[in-house]
Design a protein around this motif. Structure first.
Motif, mmCIF file in Angstrom:
data_model
loop_
_atom_site.group_PDB
_atom_site.id
_atom_site.type_symbol
_atom_site.label_atom_id
_atom_site.label_comp_id
_atom_site.label_asym_id
_atom_site.label_seq_id
_atom_site.Cartn_x
_atom_site.Cartn_y
_atom_site.Cartn_z
ATOM 1 N N GLU A 18 0.832 -1.213 0.000
ATOM 2 C CA GLU A 18 0.000 0.000 0.000
ATOM 3 C C GLU A 18 0.863 1.257 0.000
ATOM 4 N N ARG A 19 1.889 1.293 0.852
ATOM 5 C CA ARG A 19 2.757 2.469 0.925
ATOM 6 C C ARG A 19 3.603 2.609 -0.334
ATOM 7 N N ALA A 20 4.078 1.490 -0.859
ATOM 8 C CA ALA A 20 4.871 1.531 -2.092
ATOM 9 C C ALA A 20 4.015 2.015 -3.261
ATOM 10 N N ALA A 21 2.776 1.532 -3.347
ATOM 11 C CA ALA A 21 1.875 1.979 -4.412
ATOM 12 C C ALA A 21 1.656 3.478 -4.333
ATOM 13 N N HIS A 22 1.514 3.994 -3.118
ATOM 14 C CA HIS A 22 1.321 5.436 -2.954
ATOM 15 C C HIS A 22 2.543 6.209 -3.442
ATOM 16 N N LEU A 23 3.716 5.724 -3.109
ATOM 17 C CA LEU A 23 4.943 6.400 -3.560
ATOM 18 C C LEU A 23 5.094 6.321 -5.069
ATOM 19 N N PHE A 24 4.864 5.143 -5.638
ATOM 20 C CA PHE A 24 4.989 4.984 -7.085
ATOM 21 C C PHE A 24 3.974 5.870 -7.813
ATOM 22 N N ALA A 32 10.942 6.657 -7.329
ATOM 23 C CA ALA A 32 10.840 6.197 -5.940
ATOM 24 C C ALA A 32 11.956 5.197 -5.638
ATOM 25 N N SER A 33 12.455 5.237 -4.430
ATOM 26 C CA SER A 33 13.552 4.355 -4.039
ATOM 27 C C SER A 33 13.110 3.411 -2.931
ATOM 28 N N MET A 34 13.855 2.330 -2.767
ATOM 29 C CA MET A 34 13.579 1.401 -1.671
ATOM 30 C C MET A 34 13.799 2.077 -0.321
ATOM 31 N N ASN A 35 14.740 3.001 -0.247
ATOM 32 C CA ASN A 35 14.931 3.750 0.997
ATOM 33 C C ASN A 35 13.657 4.498 1.372
ATOM 34 N N GLU A 36 13.011 5.122 0.382
ATOM 35 C CA GLU A 36 11.790 5.870 0.642
ATOM 36 C C GLU A 36 10.640 4.937 1.028
ATOM 37 N N VAL A 37 10.577 3.770 0.377
ATOM 38 C CA VAL A 37 9.540 2.795 0.733
ATOM 39 C C VAL A 37 9.731 2.353 2.184
ATOM 40 N N ALA A 38 10.981 2.040 2.539
ATOM 41 C CA ALA A 38 11.266 1.606 3.912
ATOM 42 C C ALA A 38 10.876 2.686 4.912
ATOM 43 N N GLU A 39 11.230 3.926 4.598
ATOM 44 C CA GLU A 39 10.911 5.037 5.502
ATOM 45 C C GLU A 39 9.397 5.199 5.640
ATOM 46 N N ALA A 40 8.679 5.088 4.527
ATOM 47 C CA ALA A 40 7.222 5.237 4.558
ATOM 48 C C ALA A 40 6.565 4.141 5.389
ATOM 49 N N CYS A 41 7.210 2.981 5.467
ATOM 50 C CA CYS A 41 6.662 1.852 6.211
ATOM 51 C C CYS A 41 7.165 1.783 7.645
ATOM 52 N N GLY A 42 8.083 2.686 7.993
ATOM 53 C CA GLY A 42 8.655 2.638 9.335
ATOM 54 C C GLY A 42 9.558 1.443 9.540
ATOM 55 N N LEU A 43 10.226 1.007 8.460
ATOM 56 C CA LEU A 43 11.112 -0.148 8.519
ATOM 57 C C LEU A 43 12.528 0.255 8.135
ATOM 58 N N SER A 44 13.485 -0.552 8.554
ATOM 59 C CA SER A 44 14.843 -0.398 8.027
ATOM 60 C C SER A 44 14.866 -1.016 6.631
ATOM 61 N N LYS A 45 15.849 -0.620 5.840
ATOM 62 C CA LYS A 45 15.937 -1.186 4.495
ATOM 63 C C LYS A 45 16.175 -2.699 4.531
ATOM 64 N N PRO A 46 17.072 -3.210 5.405
ATOM 65 C CA PRO A 46 17.213 -4.670 5.498
ATOM 66 C C PRO A 46 15.911 -5.374 5.873
ATOM 67 N N ALA A 47 15.120 -4.755 6.748
ATOM 68 C CA ALA A 47 13.836 -5.354 7.123
ATOM 69 C C ALA A 47 12.882 -5.393 5.936
ATOM 70 N N LEU A 48 12.910 -4.362 5.103
ATOM 71 C CA LEU A 48 12.062 -4.325 3.911
ATOM 72 C C LEU A 48 12.400 -5.482 2.971
ATOM 73 N N TYR A 49 13.693 -5.771 2.823
ATOM 74 C CA TYR A 49 14.114 -6.861 1.945
ATOM 75 C C TYR A 49 13.711 -8.231 2.495
#
Length: 206
Positions: A18-24, A32-49
C-alpha cells in the motif's frame, strides 16, 4: 526445523504494498527508491528486503494484486445470478468503488506496466483482458444488437475509458463522493449505449 512466519507477516506485506503503491503513484516508479519505501513503512531497508526482493518485486505484486482483486470482484458479481442489466450495473458500480479504494495501485497498473518484463506484462495484461472480456460479454448479453455488430469489446473499452481515468480529475473532498458517482457512471453508460448508431455492415460485392 524452519521457523514459521509471524502472525502479522501478511499484514505487514500488505502495508508495504500500500505504501509503495502510494509512492509509485505520487513520484513514479523510476523515481521512488527502496529507501523511501522503507521510511514510509517505518522499517529499516534490510527489514524491507525480508518481505520483498527489490523494487521490481514490489511493482509486480502491486499490479498483479490489483488485477487479481478485480477478477475476484467479477467472480463475486457473477455468483449473484443477476439479470443482465442489474449484473452490468453492479459491475460498473463495484469497479468504480474498487478503483476509489485502490486508486494508487490502479495508477501504478495504468502508468507503470511498461516497466514490467515481457513475461510479467503479458501475464498481468492477460488477466486484465479477461476482466474486460467479462464486461464485453455482459454488454453483449444486455444489448444483442451491439454484440451482433461486433462492438461489445469496443463498447466495453469506452466504458473503461470513463472509469479508468477518474483518478486524474475527481476529487472526493468536494460535494460528490465515489458512492455518488458510481451510479451516475452506470446511468450515463446505459443512457448512452442505446443512442449509438451502429455502423452499416459492408455490402457484399457479389
Amino acid at each position: 526445523m524452519a521457523r514459521g512466519r509471524s502472525a502479522g507477516y501478511e499484514d505487514q506485506r500488505e502495508l508495504i504494498l500500500e505504501r509503495a503503491a502510494h509512492l509509485f503513484a505520487k513520484q513514479g516508479y523510476t523515481a521512488a527508491s527502496m529507501n523511501e519505501v522503507a521510511e514510509a513503512c517505518g522499517l529499516s531497508k534490510p527489514a524491507l528486503y525480508h518481505y520483498f526482493r527489490d523494487k521490481y518485486d514490489l511493482l509486480v505484486h502491486i499490479a498483479e494484486g490489483h488485477v487479481s482483486r478485480l477478477q475476484l470482484l467479477v467472480a463475486e458479481v457473477e455468483s449473484l445470478g443477476l439479470p443482465p442489466e442489474q449484473r452490468l450495473r453492479t459491475l460498473i458500480q463495484r469497479f468504480v468503488l474498487e478503483y476509489a479504494r485502490a486508486k494508487d495501485a490502479h495508477r501504478v497498473l495504468t502508468e507503470d506496466v511498461k516497466f514490467l518484463t515481457d513475461e510479467d506484462r503479458a501475464r498481468i495484461l492477460g488477466s486484465e483482458r479477461a476482466v474486460v472480456a467479462h464486461f464485453s460479454g455482459a454488454i453483449g448479453e444486455h444489448w444483442p444488437q451491439v454484440a451482433g455488430a461486433r462492438l461489445a469489446a469496443p463498447t466495453a473499452m469506452l466504458l473503461f475509458g470513463m472509469i479508468n481515468w477518474m483518478f486524474t480529475w475527481f476529487r472526493p473532498e468536494g460535494s460528490l463522493t465515489y458512492e455518488d458517482l458510481a451510479p451516475m457512471v452506470a446511468d450515463l453508460f446505459f443512457g448512452g449505449v442505446p443512442a449509438m448508431r451502429l455502423p452499416q455492415a459492408p455490402q457484399d460485392p457479389a
